[in-house]
Design a protein around this motif. Structure first.
Motif, PDB file in Angstrom:
ATOM      1  N   PHE A  18       0.984  -1.265   0.142  1.00  0.00           N
ATOM      2  CA  PHE A  18       0.163   0.222   0.052  1.00  0.00           C
ATOM      3  C   PHE A  18       0.983   1.219   0.015  1.00  0.00           C
ATOM      4  O   PHE A  18       1.863   1.391   0.724  1.00  0.00           O
ATOM      5  CB  PHE A  18      -0.896  -0.073   1.381  1.00  0.00           C
ATOM      6  CG  PHE A  18      -1.789   1.259   1.354  1.00  0.00           C
ATOM      7  CD1 PHE A  18      -2.649   1.538   0.341  1.00  0.00           C
ATOM      8  CD2 PHE A  18      -1.451   2.186   2.378  1.00  0.00           C
ATOM      9  CE1 PHE A  18      -3.456   2.641   0.614  1.00  0.00           C
ATOM     10  CE2 PHE A  18      -2.196   3.261   2.522  1.00  0.00           C
ATOM     11  CZ  PHE A  18      -3.182   3.497   1.400  1.00  0.00           C
ATOM     12  N   ASN A  19       0.365   2.186  -0.928  1.00  0.00           N
ATOM     13  CA  ASN A  19       1.331   3.417  -0.860  1.00  0.00           C
ATOM     14  C   ASN A  19       0.442   4.619  -0.500  1.00  0.00           C
ATOM     15  O   ASN A  19      -0.595   5.024  -1.139  1.00  0.00           O
ATOM     16  CB  ASN A  19       1.786   3.726  -2.444  1.00  0.00           C
ATOM     17  CG  ASN A  19       2.722   4.974  -2.484  1.00  0.00           C
ATOM     18  OD1 ASN A  19       2.689   5.860  -1.959  1.00  0.00           O
ATOM     19  ND2 ASN A  19       3.601   5.086  -3.682  1.00  0.00           N
ATOM     20  N   PRO A  20       0.583   5.053   0.638  1.00  0.00           N
ATOM     21  CA  PRO A  20      -0.092   5.836   1.408  1.00  0.00           C
ATOM     22  C   PRO A  20      -0.167   7.384   0.636  1.00  0.00           C
ATOM     23  O   PRO A  20      -1.242   8.146   0.875  1.00  0.00           O
ATOM     24  CB  PRO A  20       0.312   5.803   2.700  1.00  0.00           C
ATOM     25  CG  PRO A  20       1.704   5.596   2.708  1.00  0.00           C
ATOM     26  CD  PRO A  20       1.954   4.518   1.930  1.00  0.00           C
ATOM     27  N   GLU A  21       0.782   7.511   0.147  1.00  0.00           N
ATOM     28  CA  GLU A  21       1.039   8.938  -0.620  1.00  0.00           C
ATOM     29  C   GLU A  21      -0.022   9.204  -1.641  1.00  0.00           C
ATOM     30  O   GLU A  21      -0.541  10.234  -2.018  1.00  0.00           O
ATOM     31  CB  GLU A  21       2.457   9.242  -1.071  1.00  0.00           C
ATOM     32  CG  GLU A  21       3.457   9.166   0.009  1.00  0.00           C
ATOM     33  CD  GLU A  21       4.789   9.542  -0.611  1.00  0.00           C
ATOM     34  OE1 GLU A  21       4.934   9.478  -1.837  1.00  0.00           O
ATOM     35  OE2 GLU A  21       5.839   9.464   0.422  1.00  0.00           O
ATOM     36  N   ILE A  22      -0.280   7.907  -2.532  1.00  0.00           N
ATOM     37  CA  ILE A  22      -1.281   7.996  -3.469  1.00  0.00           C
ATOM     38  C   ILE A  22      -2.431   7.253  -3.429  1.00  0.00           C
ATOM     39  O   ILE A  22      -3.310   7.204  -4.216  1.00  0.00           O
ATOM     40  CB  ILE A  22      -0.565   7.574  -5.141  1.00  0.00           C
ATOM     41  CG1 ILE A  22      -0.001   6.206  -4.661  1.00  0.00           C
ATOM     42  CG2 ILE A  22       0.692   8.504  -5.278  1.00  0.00           C
ATOM     43  CD1 ILE A  22       0.498   5.834  -6.135  1.00  0.00           C
ATOM     44  N   GLY A  23      -2.391   6.423  -2.249  1.00  0.00           N
ATOM     45  CA  GLY A  23      -3.778   5.892  -1.809  1.00  0.00           C
ATOM     46  C   GLY A  23      -4.032   4.703  -2.727  1.00  0.00           C
ATOM     47  O   GLY A  23      -5.245   4.297  -2.873  1.00  0.00           O
ATOM     48  N   ILE A  24      -3.123   3.798  -3.166  1.00  0.00           N
ATOM     49  CA  ILE A  24      -3.444   2.897  -4.116  1.00  0.00           C
ATOM     50  C   ILE A  24      -2.568   1.688  -3.613  1.00  0.00           C
ATOM     51  O   ILE A  24      -1.522   1.744  -2.923  1.00  0.00           O
ATOM     52  CB  ILE A  24      -3.320   3.178  -5.551  1.00  0.00           C
ATOM     53  CG1 ILE A  24      -1.829   3.375  -5.851  1.00  0.00           C
ATOM     54  CG2 ILE A  24      -4.269   4.205  -5.981  1.00  0.00           C
ATOM     55  CD1 ILE A  24      -1.546   3.596  -7.486  1.00  0.00           C
ATOM     56  N   VAL A  25      -2.708   0.391  -3.720  1.00  0.00           N
ATOM     57  CA  VAL A  25      -2.184  -0.794  -3.478  1.00  0.00           C
ATOM     58  C   VAL A  25      -1.575  -1.142  -4.823  1.00  0.00           C
ATOM     59  O   VAL A  25      -2.267  -1.236  -5.901  1.00  0.00           O
ATOM     60  CB  VAL A  25      -3.027  -1.809  -3.148  1.00  0.00           C
ATOM     61  CG1 VAL A  25      -2.220  -3.285  -3.245  1.00  0.00           C
ATOM     62  CG2 VAL A  25      -3.658  -1.540  -1.938  1.00  0.00           C
ATOM     63  N   THR A  26      -0.046  -1.208  -4.713  1.00  0.00           N
ATOM     64  CA  THR A  26       0.374  -1.684  -6.076  1.00  0.00           C
ATOM     65  C   THR A  26       1.218  -3.064  -5.915  1.00  0.00           C
ATOM     66  O   THR A  26       1.814  -3.143  -4.921  1.00  0.00           O
ATOM     67  CB  THR A  26       1.378  -0.558  -6.589  1.00  0.00           C
ATOM     68  OG1 THR A  26       2.081  -0.144  -5.524  1.00  0.00           O
ATOM     69  CG2 THR A  26       0.571   0.863  -6.688  1.00  0.00           C
ATOM     70  N   CYS A  27       1.584  -3.522  -7.178  1.00  0.00           N
ATOM     71  CA  CYS A  27       2.422  -4.939  -7.128  1.00  0.00           C
ATOM     72  C   CYS A  27       4.099  -4.249  -7.067  1.00  0.00           C
ATOM     73  O   CYS A  27       4.391  -3.305  -7.690  1.00  0.00           O
ATOM     74  CB  CYS A  27       2.252  -5.577  -8.466  1.00  0.00           C
ATOM     75  SG  CYS A  27       0.621  -6.479  -8.687  1.00  0.00           S
ATOM     76  N   GLU A  28       4.703  -4.990  -6.247  1.00  0.00           N
ATOM     77  CA  GLU A  28       6.055  -4.996  -6.254  1.00  0.00           C
ATOM     78  C   GLU A  28       6.917  -5.148  -7.517  1.00  0.00           C
ATOM     79  O   GLU A  28       7.826  -4.386  -8.013  1.00  0.00           O
ATOM     80  CB  GLU A  28       6.680  -5.601  -4.973  1.00  0.00           C
ATOM     81  CG  GLU A  28       6.594  -5.011  -3.712  1.00  0.00           C
ATOM     82  CD  GLU A  28       7.385  -5.744  -2.577  1.00  0.00           C
ATOM     83  OE1 GLU A  28       7.769  -5.010  -1.674  1.00  0.00           O
ATOM     84  OE2 GLU A  28       7.562  -6.966  -2.599  1.00  0.00           O
ATOM     85  N   LYS A  29       6.453  -6.446  -8.074  1.00  0.00           N
ATOM     86  CA  LYS A  29       6.914  -6.668  -9.216  1.00  0.00           C
ATOM     87  C   LYS A  29       5.836  -7.114 -10.262  1.00  0.00           C
ATOM     88  O   LYS A  29       4.643  -6.935  -9.898  1.00  0.00           O
ATOM     89  CB  LYS A  29       7.818  -7.926  -9.113  1.00  0.00           C
ATOM     90  CG  LYS A  29       8.993  -7.687  -8.232  1.00  0.00           C
ATOM     91  CD  LYS A  29       9.686  -9.170  -7.992  1.00  0.00           C
ATOM     92  CE  LYS A  29      10.936  -8.881  -7.204  1.00  0.00           C
ATOM     93  NZ  LYS A  29      11.756  -9.975  -6.814  1.00  0.00           N
ATOM     94  N   PRO A  30       5.952  -7.138 -11.635  1.00  0.00           N
ATOM     95  CA  PRO A  30       5.089  -7.487 -12.491  1.00  0.00           C
ATOM     96  C   PRO A  30       4.310  -8.655 -12.229  1.00  0.00           C
ATOM     97  O   PRO A  30       4.937  -9.704 -11.565  1.00  0.00           O
ATOM     98  CB  PRO A  30       5.630  -7.629 -13.823  1.00  0.00           C
ATOM     99  CG  PRO A  30       6.923  -6.737 -13.680  1.00  0.00           C
ATOM    100  CD  PRO A  30       7.341  -6.883 -12.152  1.00  0.00           C
TER     101      PRO A  30
END
Length: 752
Positions: free
Chosen positions: A431-443
């Motif tokens: 979870f990236n709190p700065e942009i408020g989304i959950v993103t994959c660490e790798k593809p």
């Protein structure tokens, strides 16, 4: 004969010519930053003094032990999905498992936390008693009283004030900066401060007689109250024994050690007293006043203390996975030592770790290479920062590390004409709190779910499903024994059915032992689930649930009536429809709280998520114990309305008994509302034609829920946090964390 130029320059006046171009160097700010972050043992200014203090090795030993505590926590945390605790905290050969890291001595560097904490306690007993004992040996009893009074006055402050600061910073970091905590947060900062105060005052009360032994804001700090109690024992013992002769004092110290170790469950305090006795013996040795039998052993001390060190390392590898002594009896070699554990000790490991820590502290100063190592700049630096290291390593791991989740999502269909291939994608996400989304660490990678049955019974308008390859709408959820993937695909029982597989066989989860699936469905390969007839041509949204005894059941329908039964590991149905036992009461409850479906309208009520088990009290409450009377199964269902080419979903929580007859207990009296969802007329979807009025709410449909705390499986409490996944307008997905107590707020109880 002297050189011709001799005497032209006075000695010491000559200097090399300076370059007109100054040497390039890093900016002062960068140099200051590097100097600030560089450990002192790497600084030239911190060269080792020519003479070290007599007990400097104890500082180094304490610092190195703190490093081992961190490293042990790091190993257990980083390999939690592989059940590292069961591997690292058991011995080589346990349950016929032979891991290199569990070899004697090697295991200390991967799971030596308890060994290190025991060493802390022995060192504390030694250091706290060193000054009072030296005053006793010098017959300075007035100075002894002043010293003990001053030390006791300062002890609580020195132990607990740093912990107060650390935990307060953790609270502020969450409520002010939204840094993910390891504790269950309260709704407001004010409520958090009160909860923290109420818990901390009891945690730090020396004479408390109950409650959890740890602080929910900082689990690793359980040893600090033990340090406080041990300190009081040391100060009391030094005063009580101050008028004794040397021999009488040693016998009293031995008596207290025996009392704590063999008569009462006081293994930790026996370690403090053993440290005091070692300090007393060292002072007697410095005065050449040791007992005569010890002096006779001096010629053999190298062999004796070398053997004691080996014994310490071996005993330091005592199995620590469970307090149940049966684990010790089932461990190779240790089974022959299990009879030594005294009846008084509840957790057997502290008995063996007592001897391990005492022999370690006793042997290190008598083995020159070891003593030099612990007096090195590196270990001395660790000793200086050991307490701060001990306090902060946990919060750093929790805030910077505990942000990783496994995400599974449906892959978008390709642009290939008439494609029949479907797949699920998975990745480790943060979870990236700065942009408020959950993103994959790798593809993301394709989830390797095998192709389903080609014997599907798809006819008419659904004939195209016959050629479908791959899973649809996979959900991943925990059961009591582990995680499972539940997905739709072609079925030999109908056209499109539901399948289930152990998720650990689909990702790099690590080794899974049979014991890890005890009581659960061992679904190493996809299982084509069955249901009670009649089958629909397209079956979806089934959810499994487990009763209080751990048996798996499948819940197929909630509307127009509940249908569920026990299922076997091969997916077959065991027995008949259990919902018949509570049909009348359940129908009344659903009619009371759920919307009534209009005849002929495009609306329905259907199941939406997996299930979780919840005990209706708080984990923080010491009196909260799960029973068949206060523990239930909860799931989310949805009321769906389709109108003007657009669907709207309203989610409701349903709660039912976790034991037979599984009667409905409560249903949300009003639908849940996800924060940020568009209200009527807001967030018009792109797929709605421009000439069509937009007066609907945003389409958000709930798909799954799991406990947020890593390592937590099926069961939770009211003060645990739930991660709830949902879809938005069939275009994107989202997740929200919510306290279970808030999720269940507004439940309407069913009439019994």
């Amino acid at each position: 004969m002297g050189r011709p130029d001799e005497g032209l320059l006075e000695a010491g006046d000559w200097q090399p010519a300076k370059s007109e171009r100054p040497a390039r160097s890093a900016s002062p700010m960068l140099q200051a930053l590097l100097q600030f972050v560089r450990p002192s043992f790497l600084s030239k200014a911190s060269a080792r003094p020519t003479k070290v203090r007599r007990t400097a090795y104890l500082d180094g030993l304490r610092g190195f032990a703190a490093l081992m505590v961190y490293w042990g926590h790091h190993q257990l945390w980083a390999h939690e999905p592989q059940r590292a605790d069961k591997i690292l905290e058991n011995t080589f050969g346990y349950d016929h498992q032979y891991y290199f890291v569990t070899l004697p001595g090697i295991r200390t560097f991967f799971a030596g936390g308890h060994y290190s904490v025991s060493t802390f306690f022995v060192i504390s007993g030694y250091v706290l008693s060193a000054k009072p004992l030296s005053l006793i040996h010098a017959d300075e009893h007035i100075g002894l009283g002043d010293n003990v009074a001053s030390a006791l006055f300062r002890r609580w402050i020195r132990l607990f004030l740093p912990l107060i600061v650390t935990t307060f910073l953790m609270i502020v970091s969450y409520h002010a900066f939204d840094v993910l905590p390891n504790f269950t947060p309260q709704r407001t900062f004010r409520a958090e401060i009160w909860h923290w105060y109420a818990e901390f005052k009891n945690f730090s009360f020396v004479f408390r007689g109950g409650g959890d032994p740890w602080l929910s804001y900082h689990f690793h700090s359980w040893s600090i109250p033990v340090e406080m109690k041990g300190s009081i024992i040391i100060y009391t013992a030094t005063m009580a024994f101050s008028r004794c002769t040397h021999s009488a004092r040693l016998w009293c110290e031995i008596g207290l050690i025996y009392y704590f170790l063999y008569i009462v469950d006081g293994g930790h305090f026996a370690m403090f007293m053993a440290g005091m006795m070692l300090s007393d013996l060292d002072l007697l040795a410095a005065a050449d006043n040791l007992p005569r039998w010890m002096n006779r052993c001096k010629p053999y001390k190298s062999w004796i203390f070398g053997a004691l060190f080996v014994i310490s390392v071996l005993l330091g590898g005592c199995p620590a996975y469970s307090w149940n002594i049966q684990y010790l009896r089932d461990s190779p070699v240790w089974s022959h030592l299990a009879f030594l554990a005294p009846q008084a000790i509840f957790d057997y490991k502290w008995f063996y770790l007592f001897w391990a820590a005492v022999t370690l502290v006793a042997s290190v100063p008598r083995i020159p290479p070891l003593k030099r190592f612990f007096e090195s700049r590196f270990c001395q630096y660790l000793g200086r920062v050991s307490y701060a290291f001990y306090l902060f390593h946990g919060p750093i791991m929790w805030t910077l590390g505990d942000r990783l989740w496994i995400v599974v999502a449906q892959q978008q269909r390709s642009d290939i004409a008439k494609t029949v291939w479907f797949a699920e994608l998975t990745c480790n996400a943060v979870f990236n709190p700065e942009i408020g989304i959950v993103t994959c660490e790798k593809p993301p990678l394709t989830l390797p779910i095998a192709a389903a049955s080609t014997e599907a019974k798809c006819v008419g308008d659904l004939e195209h499903f016959q050629w479908s390859i791959g899973p649809h709408d996979a959900r991943v959820a925990f059961g009591p024994a582990g995680p499972y993937a539940i997905f739709g695909s072609t079925s030999r029982h109908t056209c499109f059915g539901q399948w289930m597989q152990d998720f650990r066989t689909l990702v790099d989860w690590g080794r899974v032992d049979d014991a890890d699936v005890a009581g659960g469905a061992k679904l190493w390969r996809p299982v084509d689930l069955q249901r009670l007839p009649p089958y629909g041509l397209v079956e979806k949204n089934w959810f499994p649930f487990w009763d209080f005894a751990g048996k798996m059941h499948m819940h197929w329908d909630v509307s127009p009536r509940r249908v569920f039964a026990e299922v076997a590991n091969d997916g077959s149905v065991v027995g008949g429809d259990l919902a018949e036992l509570t049909r009348v009461d359940d129908d009344k409850c659903m009619a009371k709280y759920l919307p009534q479906l209009a005849a002929g309208a495009s609306e329905s009520i259907h199941q939406a998520t997996n299930s979780l088990s919840i005990t209706m009290c708080k984990r923080a409450d010491a009196s909260c114990e799960p029973t068949v009377y206060n523990t239930f199964v909860m799931a989310i269902i949805q009321h769906k309305v389709f109108h003007d080419l657009h669907s709207v979903y309203e989610p409701y929580v349903v709660v039912f008994q976790q034991s037979a007859p599984f009667r409905l207990h409560a249903i949300s009296s009003k639908p849940l509302w996800v924060h940020g969802r568009g209200t009527k007329g807001e967030k018009r979807p792109k797929k709605v034609p421009d000439n069509m009025p937009w007066v609907q709410t945003e389409m958000i449909y709930v798909t799954s829920m799991n406990w947020k705390q890593q390592g937590q499986r099926y069961h939770g409490y009211l003060d645990d946090v739930v991660l709830m996944g949902f879809g938005i307008e069939d275009e994107r997905s989202g997740v929200i964390d919510v306290m279970a107590e808030d999720l269940l707020e507004g439940l309407g109880e069913c009439d019994m």
